[in-house]
Design an enzyme around this catalytic site. Structure first.
Site, PDB file in Angstrom:
ATOM      1  N   SER A  96     -21.108  47.234 -53.508  1.00  0.00           N
ATOM      2  CA  SER A  96     -21.379  45.653 -53.735  1.00  0.00           C
ATOM      3  C   SER A  96     -20.027  45.101 -53.206  1.00  0.00           C
ATOM      4  O   SER A  96     -20.240  43.996 -53.073  1.00  0.00           O
ATOM      5  CB  SER A  96     -21.673  45.325 -55.213  1.00  0.00           C
ATOM      6  OG  SER A  96     -20.892  45.819 -56.027  1.00  0.00           O
ATOM      7  N   ASP A 122     -16.990  36.760 -59.992  1.00  0.00           N
ATOM      8  CA  ASP A 122     -18.184  37.012 -60.992  1.00  0.00           C
ATOM      9  C   ASP A 122     -17.504  38.176 -62.080  1.00  0.00           C
ATOM     10  O   ASP A 122     -16.469  38.311 -62.075  1.00  0.00           O
ATOM     11  CB  ASP A 122     -19.473  37.694 -60.545  1.00  0.00           C
ATOM     12  CG  ASP A 122     -19.542  38.709 -59.863  1.00  0.00           C
ATOM     13  OD1 ASP A 122     -18.258  39.555 -59.778  1.00  0.00           O
ATOM     14  OD2 ASP A 122     -20.649  39.094 -59.507  1.00  0.00           O
ATOM     15  N   HIS A 131     -16.342  41.315 -59.316  1.00  0.00           N
ATOM     16  CA  HIS A 131     -16.173  41.435 -57.943  1.00  0.00           C
ATOM     17  C   HIS A 131     -15.032  40.213 -57.619  1.00  0.00           C
ATOM     18  O   HIS A 131     -15.012  38.956 -58.216  1.00  0.00           O
ATOM     19  CB  HIS A 131     -17.453  40.895 -57.178  1.00  0.00           C
ATOM     20  CG  HIS A 131     -18.441  41.964 -57.355  1.00  0.00           C
ATOM     21  ND1 HIS A 131     -19.669  41.815 -58.076  1.00  0.00           N
ATOM     22  CD2 HIS A 131     -18.830  43.143 -56.842  1.00  0.00           C
ATOM     23  CE1 HIS A 131     -20.289  42.877 -58.272  1.00  0.00           C
ATOM     24  NE2 HIS A 131     -19.938  43.774 -57.246  1.00  0.00           N
TER      25      HIS A 131
END
Length: 411
Positions: free
Chosen positions: A66, A377, A380
């Site tokens: 991610s 977040d 990340h």
């Protein structure tokens, strides 16, 4: 993830931890064009004003999780998605599937750079001289190309998939489906067959692949699995043996890419997962980061350079560069003001659960000071930090080595 604090604490005794120590964060000063505390430019704001220059690389191929997923998970049955606001709010002004507010490190690398003609500055991002950039398009997610029947771009493709890892079982099943490294490599093999048609002969195609950069950014999800004492990995391995095993498995897969034509590799180590808002909210440590988690990944990060050096010695023409994302987080945590970061502990977006452990709550505006945050977040970094990683990788040997990214691209 059910995790025992006592079990994690036991990991920290196996290796001296790379903890947040200001003495570790001072070495970058000699490599940023003479900038000192508070003198760094305003990150991507100035970067976006520069004009495209000549291309140093023909393509960038991205493999990972991610941290660099540009939208592949949008097309998978998974809860690990970032296809809704406030993701993408800073730059794209709509959600693209990137797990941040704007661009990722892969996007900035693809844009590349041009030389300044300034012998005193070894990097590409000298803001006083308005360095030019490459101007290549952002590497599109493979599954978008496939699903929408788009033409295969010669400038690169992104295969990264959120929640997946180096090992086939990492991430799959917890949040849904994802593309593990083996699957990403198989998709790249399909891409090479399509791209080969655009070249006159095999020699030209081999040269094209040998000049392209292969960016690999994964490993954190393997550690999230391992840090769960109920996981198969935790039951089977000790931290040192797991780190050695993971590095070996990475090496085997990099060899597969080499056999397909890859020669230039930029490999992220595992970031300081113990500094993420998610783990800080979960364990509430009195220290700036949850040290046992950082200690565990530090074992892997210590082994990785030796593994890649040995691999390079066995693969003629290969070049492996390690991007030390762990140290970047150490530096920012230790001296945030030097990087124009004001908050290194809290996530910028409002998370779903309200307790700092889940992704962003849909359609809720993020914090207003997103450009000065370390995390967007709970897991990340912001676009600003993605940019900072690439900026330092271009000319800072404490972040990227044994070559910097500028040297790797021109090799």
């Amino acid at each position: 993830m059910s995790t025992s604090t006592n079990s994690l604490l036991a990991f920290s005794v196996l290796l001296p931890l790379l903890l947040i120590n200001p003495s570790q964060a001072t070495s970058f000063r000699d490599y940023i064009g003479g900038a000192l505390h508070g003198q760094l430019p305003s990150n991507v704001d100035v970067f976006d004003k520069v004009k495209p220059g000549r291309r140093w690389i023909p393509a960038l191929f991205v493999f990972g999780d991610s941290l660099v997923d540009s939208g592949n998970n949008n097309f998978l049955q998974t809860m690990a998605k970032a296809n809704y606001p406030p993701y993408g709010s800073t730059f794209f002004h709509n959600a693209t599937g990137r797990f941040t507010d704007g661009r990722t490190a892969a996007d900035f690398i693809e844009m590349g750079c041009d030389e300044l003609g300034n012998p005193s500055f070894m990097g590409c991002f000298d803001f006083d001289n308005a360095a030019q950039i490459n101007g290549l398009p952002y590497p599109p997610p493979y599954l978008e190309i496939k699903t929408q029947c788009k033409a295969m771009p010669k400038t690169g493709v992104n295969f990264a998939s959120g929640s997946c890892g180096i090992l086939p079982d990492s991430g799959n099943g917890t949040a849904g489906n994802c593309l593990n490294f083996d699957e990403q490599i198989q998709l790249f093999k399909k891409v090479t067959k399509r791209l080969r048609r655009h070249f006159r002969n095999g020699t030209d195609f081999a040269r094209y692949l040998s000049k392209s950069v292969f960016y690999i950014s994964m490993g954190s999800n393997d550690y999230f699995e391992f840090l769960d004492p109920t996981s198969p990995q935790a039951q089977k391995f000790m931290p040192v043996t797991f780190s050695a095993f993971l590095a070996q498995q990475l090496s085997l897969r990099l060899k597969k890419l080499y056999d397909m034509g890859a020669r230039k590799f930029l490999v992220n180590n595992v970031g300081a997962v113990g500094c993420t808002p998610g783990l800080l909210s979960m364990f509430k440590p009195p220290t700036p980061c949850f040290d046992p988690a950082n200690g565990a990944v530090s074992v892997y990060n210590t082994i990785l350079p030796f593994v890649l050096k040995r691999l390079q010695s066995k693969l003629p023409g290969s070049k492996f560069v390690i991007s030390n994302i762990f140290k970047l987080f150490v530096d920012v945590k230790a001296m945030p003001a030097a990087f124009h970061i004001s908050d290194t502990r809290n996530n910028c977006c409002v998370n779903i659960a309200g307790n700092g452990t889940l992704p962003c709550k849909p359609f809720v505006p993020p914090c207003k000071d997103v450009k000065s945050r370390l995390f967007f977040d709970v897991a990340h970094p912001t676009q600003s930090v993605h940019y900072l990683l690439v900026r330092r990788c271009f000319n800072d040997p404490t972040i990227c080595g044994p070559l910097n990214l500028s040297q790797l691209m021109r090799a």
